[in-house]
Design a protein around this motif. Structure first.
Motif, PDB file in Angstrom:
ATOM      1  N   ASP A 112       0.878  -1.217  -0.056  1.00 51.30           N
ATOM      2  CA  ASP A 112      -0.187  -0.052  -0.134  1.00 51.30           C
ATOM      3  C   ASP A 112       0.923   1.332   0.064  1.00 51.30           C
ATOM      4  N   PRO A 113       0.832   2.194  -1.032  1.00 50.35           N
ATOM      5  CA  PRO A 113       1.607   3.275  -1.288  1.00 50.35           C
ATOM      6  C   PRO A 113       1.260   4.331  -0.067  1.00 50.35           C
ATOM      7  N   ASP A 114       0.143   4.196   0.359  1.00 50.02           N
ATOM      8  CA  ASP A 114      -0.262   5.176   1.426  1.00 50.02           C
ATOM      9  C   ASP A 114       0.002   4.862   2.809  1.00 50.02           C
ATOM     10  N   ASN A 115       0.308   3.414   2.875  1.00 51.28           N
ATOM     11  CA  ASN A 115       0.755   2.829   4.332  1.00 51.28           C
ATOM     12  C   ASN A 115       1.749   1.946   4.122  1.00 51.28           C
ATOM     13  N   CYS A 116       2.853   2.356   3.902  1.00 48.24           N
ATOM     14  CA  CYS A 116       4.034   1.391   3.301  1.00 48.24           C
ATOM     15  C   CYS A 116       4.912   1.074   4.581  1.00 48.24           C
ATOM     16  N   GLY A 117       4.744  -0.259   4.983  1.00 48.95           N
ATOM     17  CA  GLY A 117       5.653  -0.802   6.079  1.00 48.95           C
ATOM     18  C   GLY A 117       4.946  -0.452   7.458  1.00 48.95           C
ATOM     19  N   GLU A 118       4.313   0.520   7.734  1.00 51.79           N
ATOM     20  CA  GLU A 118       3.339   0.818   8.740  1.00 51.79           C
ATOM     21  C   GLU A 118       2.476   1.780   8.574  1.00 51.79           C
ATOM     22  N   CYS A 119       1.450   1.939   9.450  1.00 48.78           N
ATOM     23  CA  CYS A 119       0.163   2.812   9.018  1.00 48.78           C
ATOM     24  C   CYS A 119       0.826   4.357   9.016  1.00 48.78           C
TER      25      CYS A 119
ATOM     26  N   LYS B   6       7.343  -3.625   1.925  1.00 46.38           N
ATOM     27  CA  LYS B   6       7.435  -2.857   2.970  1.00 46.38           C
ATOM     28  C   LYS B   6       8.257  -1.492   2.681  1.00 46.38           C
ATOM     29  N   LYS B   7       8.698  -1.277   1.641  1.00 44.49           N
ATOM     30  CA  LYS B   7       9.597  -0.095   1.366  1.00 44.49           C
ATOM     31  C   LYS B   7       9.145   0.619   0.088  1.00 44.49           C
ATOM     32  N   CYS B   8       9.139   1.937   0.056  1.00 42.83           N
ATOM     33  CA  CYS B   8       8.757   2.815  -0.885  1.00 42.83           C
ATOM     34  C   CYS B   8      10.055   2.662  -2.244  1.00 42.83           C
TER      35      CYS B   8
ATOM     36  N   LEU C  89      17.636   9.775  -0.693  1.00 39.89           N
ATOM     37  CA  LEU C  89      16.551  10.150  -0.118  1.00 39.89           C
ATOM     38  C   LEU C  89      15.312  10.102  -1.008  1.00 39.89           C
ATOM     39  N   LEU C  90      14.025   9.749  -0.326  1.00 40.23           N
ATOM     40  CA  LEU C  90      12.500   9.817  -1.321  1.00 40.23           C
ATOM     41  C   LEU C  90      11.901  11.094  -1.095  1.00 40.23           C
ATOM     42  N   SER C  91      12.177  11.657   0.046  1.00 42.57           N
ATOM     43  CA  SER C  91      11.615  12.987   0.321  1.00 42.57           C
ATOM     44  C   SER C  91      11.722  13.769  -0.746  1.00 42.57           C
ATOM     45  N   ASP C  92      12.957  14.187  -1.454  1.00 42.41           N
ATOM     46  CA  ASP C  92      13.163  15.172  -2.306  1.00 42.41           C
ATOM     47  C   ASP C  92      12.990  14.691  -3.679  1.00 42.41           C
TER      48      ASP C  92
ATOM     49  N   LYS D 112      19.801 -15.747  -6.768  1.00 42.46           N
ATOM     50  CA  LYS D 112      19.734 -15.168  -5.365  1.00 42.46           C
ATOM     51  C   LYS D 112      18.656 -14.388  -5.085  1.00 42.46           C
ATOM     52  N   TYR D 113      17.805 -13.984  -5.862  1.00 41.53           N
ATOM     53  CA  TYR D 113      16.689 -12.812  -5.703  1.00 41.53           C
ATOM     54  C   TYR D 113      15.548 -13.166  -6.335  1.00 41.53           C
ATOM     55  N   VAL D 114      14.299 -12.906  -5.731  1.00 43.07           N
ATOM     56  CA  VAL D 114      13.036 -13.291  -6.191  1.00 43.07           C
ATOM     57  C   VAL D 114      12.142 -12.160  -6.954  1.00 43.07           C
ATOM     58  N   SER D 115      12.626 -10.802  -6.340  1.00 46.01           N
ATOM     59  CA  SER D 115      11.610  -9.578  -6.824  1.00 46.01           C
ATOM     60  C   SER D 115      12.639  -8.437  -6.204  1.00 46.01           C
ATOM     61  N   GLY D 116      12.163  -7.012  -6.494  1.00 47.30           N
ATOM     62  CA  GLY D 116      12.757  -5.912  -6.442  1.00 47.30           C
ATOM     63  C   GLY D 116      13.290  -5.409  -7.474  1.00 47.30           C
ATOM     64  N   ASN D 117      13.846  -3.943  -7.385  1.00 46.47           N
ATOM     65  CA  ASN D 117      14.379  -3.232  -8.483  1.00 46.47           C
ATOM     66  C   ASN D 117      15.978  -2.937  -7.890  1.00 46.47           C
ATOM     67  N   LEU D 118      17.037  -3.023  -8.871  1.00 42.93           N
ATOM     68  CA  LEU D 118      18.263  -2.493  -8.683  1.00 42.93           C
ATOM     69  C   LEU D 118      18.375  -1.021  -8.174  1.00 42.93           C
TER      70      LEU D 118
END
Length: 628
Positions: free
Chosen positions: A179-186, A208-210, A224-227, A379-385
């Protein structure tokens, strides 16, 4: 007589009960004697004697002095049998009835809706605030939808991998893995893909990561994701000469024509210079071009049309930082046989082009592979470099799990098992809803007492079991025959009860010291036994066949000698503990076992024990509790 007594009581009330001795002692069945600081006071039967003051039971002083009721409880007179309110219209009044039975109980207690409550009284209901979702931790604290109360705190009751999140006025189950509005925690939101200032093409939640995908020409250089994607790798048309640019708008590098077209090239007119749209060079018509003479290249001279000459001492090589007008560029560019510099030898992180030892640059990845599973399928099943300083980072890659490996799920109520490289979640069954982590995780009935949802149950070995009895076993030695023996090793009797057997080897003659005699509340003499270790043998009390092991041992006693060490020894394994009881040699200590230190054993396998003393001590009562 009654009138005189009433006047006396009134006078005592006005004098803070300090004149109690003026009351007619012949009519004391309606009153109780209160002693404080060696002074005697008289209180009504229905009152408490609190430090010399007669106090009527209330929510501040209910069952005893200082016993306060909670917010939702009331203090009322209760029946000693049912623990419910006594109907005041039919019950005898302790303060006005002349003939009150000795057994009449004027007992007060804090009641919840008219009944005793061993838990917490909330708005007239007796609840367990450790498990009650409407009163979790305290009265009125409601957990709400999709939440349960466990050990006094509201916790999620959502299916794996969801958790309960409050959105507005509602609590709902959300998948924080995606959930992009609740990613990893509420409440943790990923960057807004519609925010043009962030220069992102996509924003999403994975494991659980943006994650963000930058627009062409931009990179997330600081991580950083904020900027968002804060660094532009194509800064053309910003009015400044950025690294790698020959020109930008009306700004040009020195000797722009020579840099662009080689030695001898000149600006056609004062305002003829024009920049290409990508800032990579000069547009046609800017300079007088001079084609290099291929026959002269390599002659060691910088001939017209040549940018360099590989045999020229000053132009055979050029530092990449100078060539590209980029201080961060590293390496040296050689002059080619065409008398131009080969910039491919330069490494410039941030230009969006993979060069030299770079494995990525901005959105460009070596071999065009940006997915973790494609980068290393073993080694890996998913995700982006992720590109960090022009080197590939696998920080956001989800690794394959070890086949068959298991662990408790994030909700502690399920088991994750690795199958084909990914974890498969299996919820625990209802009767064994808790996951016990370890080498081999398993579903069990409970992890803590709160999981049993019953105040009378306890969690032992991960199963809900009835709590151990708090029964107090007591023996007052009244069954011992009057032998008046002065020999400490005399067997003065034994007796068998349903829950234990007891035998006593001791001295029973107290006549040598009259101060050691004691009486019960009715004035009857208590039987006492004197324990002592002597040269000729040891006196002892032995208790066997006890139920539930041995918890704590208490005594009603008087010291015969000073500092007597009393020891309790478990017969099963010969383990022992002892406590020293200090007192005068005159045997004048008060008979108050409740104020004395008990001997704590708490040994569940101790089914028989002996009681001995290294000096003389008089016991009138022996009590013990089962192990907890």
């Amino acid at each position: 007589m009654k009138k005189l007594l009433a006047l006396s009581i009134l006078a005592c009330t006005l004098a803070a009960y300090s004149c109690a001795n003026e009351v007619d002692l012949k009519d004391m069945q309606r009153y109780q004697t209160c002693v404080f600081n060696n002074k005697t006071y008289q209180c009504l039967n229905s009152q408490h004697c609190c430090e010399g003051v007669c106090v009527t039971p209330s929510e501040r002083n209910c069952s005893t002095c200082g016993a306060k009721c909670s917010e939702f409880e009331s203090c009322d007179r209760v029946s000693p049998i049912t623990d419910t309110i006594i109907n005041s219209s039919s019950a005898p009044d302790a303060d006005t009835t002349d003939d009150i039975s000795e057994n009449q109980d004027f007992h007060y207690a804090c009641l919840c809706d008219g009944k005793t409550c061993s838990k917490t009284c909330c708005s007239g209901s007796c609840v367990d605030v450790k498990t009650d979702s409407a009163n979790c931790g305290k009265c009125g604290n409601s957990c709400g939808k999709n939440m349960i109360c466990s050990d006094g705190t509201c916790q999620s009751n959502c299916p794996t991998p969801m958790i309960a999140c409050t959105v507005g006025d509602n609590t709902t189950c959300l998948d924080v893995n995606h959930d992009p509005d609740n990613c990893g925690e509420c409440g943790v939101k990923c960057p807004d893909r519609n925010d043009q200032t962030l220069h992102i093409r996509d924003s999403y939640c994975s494991n659980k990561k943006c994650e963000i995908v930058c627009e062409d020409g931009y990179i997330n250089d600081n991580g950083l994701l904020s900027d968002g994607c804060e660094t532009s790798i194509k800064k053309c048309n910003n009015g400044k000469l950025d690294p790698g640019e020959i020109c930008d708008g009306s700004n040009f590098v020195p000797n722009a024509c020579i840099v662009a077209f080689g030695s001898g090239a000149q600006q056609i007119s004062q305002d003829s210079l024009k920049c290409k749209d990508d800032c990579s060079g000069l547009a046609d018509g800017s300079c007088s071009k001079i084609d290099p003479d291929s026959g002269n290249c390599g002659n060691g001279n910088l001939d017209p049309g040549e940018i360099c000459d590989y045999n020229h001492i000053n132009t055979s090589h050029k530092e990449c930082s100078e060539l590209l007008n980029a201080p961060a560029a590293i390496g040296t560019a050689p002059c080619t046989k065409e008398c131009k510099y080969d910039a491919s030898r330069c490494v410039y992180c941030g230009d969006g082009i993979i060069t030299g030892s770079e494995t990525c640059d901005g959105n460009a990845f070596k071999n065009g592979v940006s997915k973790c599973a494609e980068y290393d399928a073993s080694k890996y099943v998913s995700g982006n470099l992720v590109c960090r300083s022009c080197q590939i980072s696998t920080e956001n890659c989800v690794e394959k799990c070890t086949e068959g490996k298991a662990s408790c799920g994030s909700d502690a109520e399920s088991i994750d098992t690795c199958q084909n490289g990914e974890f498969v979640n299996t919820p625990c069954p209802k009767d064994k809803s808790k996951c016990l982590d370890g080498e081999t995780p398993q579903c069990v009935e409970c992890l803590t007492d709160a999981d049993c949802n019953n105040a009378q149950m306890t969690c032992k070995e991960n199963a809900c079991k009835q709590k151990a009895s708090t029964q107090l076993y007591t023996d007052d030695f009244m069954w011992i025959k009057d032998s008046n023996t002065s020999n400490y090793t005399t067997n003065v009797g034994s007796k068998t009860y349903p829950d234990y057997s007891i035998s006593v080897t001791a001295r029973t003659d107290l006549s040598l010291n009259a101060n050691c005699e004691a009486k019960d509340k009715n004035g009857n003499p208590l039987k006492g036994i004197i324990l002592n270790t002597t040269k000729s043998g040891t006196s002892k009390v032995e208790v066997s066949n006890i139920k539930g092991g041995l918890g704590k041992v208490y005594f009603d006693y008087k010291n015969y000698d000073e500092s007597v060490n009393v020891k309790v020894t478990c017969v099963n394994d010969n383990s022992s503990k002892s406590v020293t009881y200090s007192g005068s040699k005159t045997c004048a200590d008060a008979l108050t076992s409740s104020e004395k230190t008990p001997i704590v054993i708490n040994h569940s396998s101790c089914t028989a024990f002996t009681l001995t003393a290294d000096k003389r001590i008089v016991l009138y009562n022996l009590s013990w509790t089962p192990a907890q």
